[in-house]
Design a protein around this motif. Structure first.
Motif, PDB file in Angstrom:
ATOM      1  N   ILE A  55       8.076  15.784 -12.395  1.00 14.07           N
ATOM      2  CA  ILE A  55       8.306  14.308 -12.894  1.00 14.07           C
ATOM      3  C   ILE A  55       9.216  13.351 -11.843  1.00 14.07           C
ATOM      4  O   ILE A  55       8.527  12.247 -11.279  1.00 14.07           O
ATOM      5  CB  ILE A  55       9.432  14.223 -14.051  1.00 14.07           C
ATOM      6  CG1 ILE A  55       8.827  14.643 -15.487  1.00 14.07           C
ATOM      7  CG2 ILE A  55      10.195  12.659 -14.188  1.00 14.07           C
ATOM      8  CD1 ILE A  55       9.848  14.958 -16.378  1.00 14.07           C
ATOM      9  N   ALA A  56      10.085  13.809 -10.867  1.00 12.87           N
ATOM     10  CA  ALA A  56      10.284  13.163  -9.825  1.00 12.87           C
ATOM     11  C   ALA A  56       9.382  12.954  -8.865  1.00 12.87           C
ATOM     12  O   ALA A  56       9.210  11.934  -8.328  1.00 12.87           O
ATOM     13  CB  ALA A  56      11.503  14.242  -9.067  1.00 12.87           C
ATOM     14  N   ALA A  57       8.375  13.840  -8.540  1.00  9.21           N
ATOM     15  CA  ALA A  57       6.970  13.493  -7.821  1.00  9.21           C
ATOM     16  C   ALA A  57       6.435  12.542  -8.265  1.00  9.21           C
ATOM     17  O   ALA A  57       5.748  11.469  -7.540  1.00  9.21           O
ATOM     18  CB  ALA A  57       6.273  14.855  -7.453  1.00  9.21           C
ATOM     19  N   VAL A  58       6.164  12.448  -9.518  1.00  6.96           N
ATOM     20  CA  VAL A  58       5.235  11.345 -10.224  1.00  6.96           C
ATOM     21  C   VAL A  58       5.808  10.051 -10.250  1.00  6.96           C
ATOM     22  O   VAL A  58       5.213   8.949  -9.844  1.00  6.96           O
ATOM     23  CB  VAL A  58       5.007  11.692 -11.610  1.00  6.96           C
ATOM     24  CG1 VAL A  58       4.023  10.756 -12.583  1.00  6.96           C
ATOM     25  CG2 VAL A  58       3.984  12.997 -11.599  1.00  6.96           C
ATOM     26  N   ILE A  59       7.052   9.972 -10.675  1.00  6.74           N
ATOM     27  CA  ILE A  59       8.151   8.934 -10.341  1.00  6.74           C
ATOM     28  C   ILE A  59       8.046   8.244  -8.813  1.00  6.74           C
ATOM     29  O   ILE A  59       7.941   6.858  -8.858  1.00  6.74           O
ATOM     30  CB  ILE A  59       9.330   8.997 -10.993  1.00  6.74           C
ATOM     31  CG1 ILE A  59       9.543   9.367 -12.446  1.00  6.74           C
ATOM     32  CG2 ILE A  59      10.288   7.904 -10.432  1.00  6.74           C
ATOM     33  CD1 ILE A  59      10.836   9.497 -12.950  1.00  6.74           C
ATOM     34  N   GLY A  60       8.066   9.144  -7.973  1.00  7.55           N
ATOM     35  CA  GLY A  60       7.920   8.681  -6.693  1.00  7.55           C
ATOM     36  C   GLY A  60       6.606   8.214  -6.022  1.00  7.55           C
ATOM     37  O   GLY A  60       6.517   7.853  -4.925  1.00  7.55           O
ATOM     38  N   SER A 117       0.974  -1.175  -0.065  1.00  7.62           N
ATOM     39  CA  SER A 117       0.152  -0.265   0.201  1.00  7.62           C
ATOM     40  C   SER A 117       0.916   1.296   0.106  1.00  7.62           C
ATOM     41  O   SER A 117       0.280   2.281  -0.088  1.00  7.62           O
ATOM     42  CB  SER A 117      -0.952  -0.035   1.387  1.00  7.62           C
ATOM     43  OG  SER A 117      -0.108   0.128   2.382  1.00  7.62           O
ATOM     44  N   ARG A 118       2.249   1.068  -0.039  1.00  5.92           N
ATOM     45  CA  ARG A 118       2.976   2.339   0.257  1.00  5.92           C
ATOM     46  C   ARG A 118       2.976   2.989  -1.221  1.00  5.92           C
ATOM     47  O   ARG A 118       3.536   2.163  -2.113  1.00  5.92           O
ATOM     48  CB  ARG A 118       4.340   2.053   0.962  1.00  5.92           C
ATOM     49  CG  ARG A 118       4.480   1.573   2.331  1.00  5.92           C
ATOM     50  CD  ARG A 118       3.885   2.464   3.146  1.00  5.92           C
ATOM     51  NE  ARG A 118       5.015   3.947   3.014  1.00  5.92           N
ATOM     52  CZ  ARG A 118       4.235   5.044   3.500  1.00  5.92           C
ATOM     53  NH1 ARG A 118       2.835   4.973   3.962  1.00  5.92           N
ATOM     54  NH2 ARG A 118       4.760   6.305   3.228  1.00  5.92           N
ATOM     55  N   PRO A 119       2.933   4.380  -1.319  1.00  7.48           N
ATOM     56  CA  PRO A 119       2.924   4.828  -2.606  1.00  7.48           C
ATOM     57  C   PRO A 119       4.186   5.019  -3.319  1.00  7.48           C
ATOM     58  O   PRO A 119       4.520   4.950  -4.381  1.00  7.48           O
ATOM     59  CB  PRO A 119       2.358   6.288  -2.472  1.00  7.48           C
ATOM     60  CG  PRO A 119       2.662   6.402  -1.057  1.00  7.48           C
ATOM     61  CD  PRO A 119       2.497   5.015  -0.155  1.00  7.48           C
ATOM     62  N   GLU A 120       5.492   4.745  -2.368  1.00  4.88           N
ATOM     63  CA  GLU A 120       6.755   4.716  -3.013  1.00  4.88           C
ATOM     64  C   GLU A 120       7.334   3.434  -3.562  1.00  4.88           C
ATOM     65  O   GLU A 120       8.652   3.240  -3.644  1.00  4.88           O
ATOM     66  CB  GLU A 120       7.715   5.525  -2.098  1.00  4.88           C
ATOM     67  CG  GLU A 120       7.870   4.906  -0.593  1.00  4.88           C
ATOM     68  CD  GLU A 120       6.927   5.112   0.255  1.00  4.88           C
ATOM     69  OE1 GLU A 120       6.998   4.688   1.593  1.00  4.88           O
ATOM     70  OE2 GLU A 120       6.059   5.852  -0.290  1.00  4.88           O
ATOM     71  N   LEU A 121       6.531   2.480  -3.423  1.00  8.13           N
ATOM     72  CA  LEU A 121       7.069   1.031  -3.461  1.00  8.13           C
ATOM     73  C   LEU A 121       7.540   1.054  -4.919  1.00  8.13           C
ATOM     74  O   LEU A 121       8.527   0.484  -4.973  1.00  8.13           O
ATOM     75  CB  LEU A 121       6.121   0.097  -3.288  1.00  8.13           C
ATOM     76  CG  LEU A 121       6.407  -1.421  -3.716  1.00  8.13           C
ATOM     77  CD1 LEU A 121       7.637  -1.766  -2.812  1.00  8.13           C
ATOM     78  CD2 LEU A 121       5.121  -2.410  -3.485  1.00  8.13           C
ATOM     79  N   GLY A 153      -4.291  14.033  -7.285  1.00  7.09           N
ATOM     80  CA  GLY A 153      -3.881  14.385  -6.006  1.00  7.09           C
ATOM     81  C   GLY A 153      -4.607  13.150  -4.972  1.00  7.09           C
ATOM     82  O   GLY A 153      -5.037  12.183  -5.357  1.00  7.09           O
ATOM     83  N   GLY A 154      -4.405  13.542  -3.680  1.00  6.87           N
ATOM     84  CA  GLY A 154      -4.551  12.649  -2.751  1.00  6.87           C
ATOM     85  C   GLY A 154      -4.061  11.402  -2.443  1.00  6.87           C
ATOM     86  O   GLY A 154      -4.459  10.696  -1.611  1.00  6.87           O
ATOM     87  N   TYR A 155      -2.799  11.298  -3.205  1.00  8.27           N
ATOM     88  CA  TYR A 155      -1.828  10.054  -3.111  1.00  8.27           C
ATOM     89  C   TYR A 155      -0.565  10.363  -3.129  1.00  8.27           C
ATOM     90  O   TYR A 155      -0.157  11.151  -4.237  1.00  8.27           O
ATOM     91  CB  TYR A 155      -2.359   8.991  -4.045  1.00  8.27           C
ATOM     92  CG  TYR A 155      -1.955   7.548  -3.792  1.00  8.27           C
ATOM     93  CD1 TYR A 155      -2.429   6.945  -2.730  1.00  8.27           C
ATOM     94  CD2 TYR A 155      -0.982   7.167  -4.497  1.00  8.27           C
ATOM     95  CE1 TYR A 155      -1.921   5.404  -2.479  1.00  8.27           C
ATOM     96  CE2 TYR A 155      -0.287   5.892  -4.405  1.00  8.27           C
ATOM     97  CZ  TYR A 155      -0.784   4.856  -3.574  1.00  8.27           C
ATOM     98  OH  TYR A 155      -0.314   3.840  -3.182  1.00  8.27           O
ATOM     99  N   GLY A 156       0.274   9.732  -2.326  1.00  8.59           N
ATOM    100  CA  GLY A 156       1.995  10.068  -2.559  1.00  8.59           C
ATOM    101  C   GLY A 156       2.587  10.226  -1.260  1.00  8.59           C
ATOM    102  O   GLY A 156       1.921  10.106  -0.217  1.00  8.59           O
ATOM    103  N   SER A 157       3.843  10.639  -1.339  1.00 10.54           N
ATOM    104  CA  SER A 157       4.560  10.590  -0.219  1.00 10.54           C
ATOM    105  C   SER A 157       5.781  11.356  -0.133  1.00 10.54           C
ATOM    106  O   SER A 157       6.425  11.512  -1.324  1.00 10.54           O
ATOM    107  CB  SER A 157       4.960   9.371   0.598  1.00 10.54           C
ATOM    108  OG  SER A 157       5.923   8.667  -0.217  1.00 10.54           O
ATOM    109  N   ALA A 158       6.274  12.084   0.699  1.00  9.11           N
ATOM    110  CA  ALA A 158       7.580  12.634   0.835  1.00  9.11           C
ATOM    111  C   ALA A 158       8.608  11.757   0.352  1.00  9.11           C
ATOM    112  O   ALA A 158       9.929  12.091  -0.318  1.00  9.11           O
ATOM    113  CB  ALA A 158       7.904  13.649   1.779  1.00  9.11           C
ATOM    114  N   VAL A 159       8.614  10.602   0.918  1.00  9.99           N
ATOM    115  CA  VAL A 159       9.894   9.509   0.511  1.00  9.99           C
ATOM    116  C   VAL A 159       9.858   9.355  -0.670  1.00  9.99           C
ATOM    117  O   VAL A 159      10.885   9.104  -1.272  1.00  9.99           O
ATOM    118  CB  VAL A 159       9.911   8.570   1.671  1.00  9.99           C
ATOM    119  CG1 VAL A 159      10.797   7.359   1.240  1.00  9.99           C
ATOM    120  CG2 VAL A 159       9.689   8.900   3.042  1.00  9.99           C
ATOM    121  N   GLY A 160       8.878   9.106  -1.281  1.00 15.14           N
ATOM    122  CA  GLY A 160       8.513   8.807  -2.802  1.00 15.14           C
ATOM    123  C   GLY A 160       9.297   9.681  -3.576  1.00 15.14           C
ATOM    124  O   GLY A 160      10.080   9.372  -4.620  1.00 15.14           O
ATOM    125  N   SER A 161       9.010  11.138  -3.336  1.00 18.65           N
ATOM    126  CA  SER A 161       9.687  12.042  -4.158  1.00 18.65           C
ATOM    127  C   SER A 161      11.121  12.133  -4.223  1.00 18.65           C
ATOM    128  O   SER A 161      11.916  12.482  -4.988  1.00 18.65           O
ATOM    129  CB  SER A 161       9.117  13.442  -3.746  1.00 18.65           C
ATOM    130  OG  SER A 161       9.484  13.813  -2.333  1.00 18.65           O
TER     131      SER A 161
END
Length: 358
Positions: free
Chosen positions: A289-294, A36-40, A300-308
């Motif tokens: 792009i970095a945020a989307v790749i992460g 469930s982690r967005p950065e997986l 909106g509504g989904y993502g993480s700082a670690v992923g970025s």
């Protein structure tokens, strides 16, 4: 007539010997939490890129090479973190790239023209840059225009102002050298120095980057503001209905992007002591792009700082890995586009699998 009282404790065995299931007590398996982690998806991609260039490029894992990769990643990551938070909140900012240059130009020209301490110029630049971020958020919430239109207008205005004011004040497209002015050494130490850690020379931007990632993660996962950001990005009308301050949240997110632009702008200035007024155009796409790749969703509504941060690291490894492998750098944009598509597809698949297992 006697009555019989059911003395079975609440939650005890139901008829047939089965115990009722309380959904709140069900434990989530570690695998399900991981899925469930967005950065997986970006983490898997980063490991693949690391292994690939470790094999394909001699010296990719040398300390000096690692330092170069981390520096390239940090210059993108400092901006990718607040941009990711903004995207989680359902918006994006096309003015982020030129705002970095605007921040550096204001610091340099104010200090030089006023013969003031460098830190005075940096302070004025911080206030001006935050004002631009607040302007973006205010215009968005008041006019209800799409963020694409609002920030595209700001992008064009800043691009023209950067060039126009630099030529008007300094007579050229670049600022005057401020390397010999009061306060420059201490400002250079804060924004552009090199730190030796474990035999690896790291730019201080790496410290700024990791600090912003930690701060943003804490805000998203441990504070009420983080809940507001996810709520606003998920469904703005529903968030407003339950009392979330939508306008303040979005203005704050744009000011967060402005703060990242200020930090990046000061690094740009104090690394070279002069600034070209035309720099920064196009960098806003790299941050997105970095945020989307992460793992951030455009919707909106989904993502993480670690992923970025992982997305920025992927960018750094690819851009420098191609150089270390002695390939034609013209192929970099191809690899960047391929990573964007693959990471987006993988993140979408992971998210759907996580939702299906709930």
């Amino acid at each position: 007539m006697s009555t019989t009282t059911d003395t079975r404790p609440t939650g005890g065995p139901a008829p047939g010997g089965e115990r009722p299931r309380d959904e709140r007590l069900l434990r989530t398996s570690p695998l399900r939490k991981l899925m469930s982690r967005p950065e997986l998806g970006s983490v898997v991609g980063a490991l693949a890129v690391l292994v690939f260039f470790a094999v394909a490029a001699d010296g990719f894992l040398r300390p000096s090479s690692i330092s170069t990769v981390l520096y390239a990643s940090s210059t993108i990551g400092i901006m990718a973190v607040p941009v990711a938070l903004l995207m989680i909140g359902g918006e994006f900012d096309l003015s982020a790239g030129v705002m970095v240059t605007s921040s550096a130009l204001i610091s340099s020209m104010f200090s030089y023209q006023m013969t003031a301490n460098i830190w005075v110029g940096a302070g004025v630049s911080l206030l001006a840059t935050l004002a631009v971020g607040a302007f973006n958020g205010f215009m968005l919430t008041r006019t209800k225009l799409p963020s694409f239109i609002v920030t595209l207008g700001t992008f064009l205005m800043l691009t023209g102002m950067n060039l126009g004011f630099t030529k008007l004040i300094d007579g050229t497209v670049s600022t005057k050298s401020i390397g010999d002015m009061e306060g420059f050494p201490s400002a250079h130490a804060v924004f552009a120095s090199t730190i030796g850690i474990g035999g690896v020379d790291l730019k201080v931007t790496v410290v700024w980057w990791l600090g912003l990632v930690a701060l943003a993660s804490w805000v998203l996962l441990r504070t009420r503001v983080g809940n507001w950001i996810f709520a606003v990005g998920g469904n703005e009308d529903a968030a407003r209905a339950v009392g979330v301050p939508v306008a303040k949240t979005k203005i704050g997110l744009y000011m967060g992007v402005a703060f990242g632009a200020w930090v990046s702008g000061q690094h740009l200035l104090f690394s070279f002591d002069t600034v070209q007024s035309g720099e920064g155009v196009g960098n806003e796409l790299i941050y997105i792009i970095a945020a989307v790749i992460g793992g951030c969703l455009i919707t909106g509504g989904y993502g993480s700082a670690v992923g970025s941060a992982v997305g920025a690291l992927l960018f750094g490894m690819t851009s420098k890995g191609i150089v270390f492998a002695e390939w034609n750098p013209d192929w970099f944009k191809f690899f960047l586009g391929a990573m964007l598509l693959l990471a987006t597809l993988l993140n979408t698949w992971v998210r759907k699998r996580a939702e299906a297992t709930k």
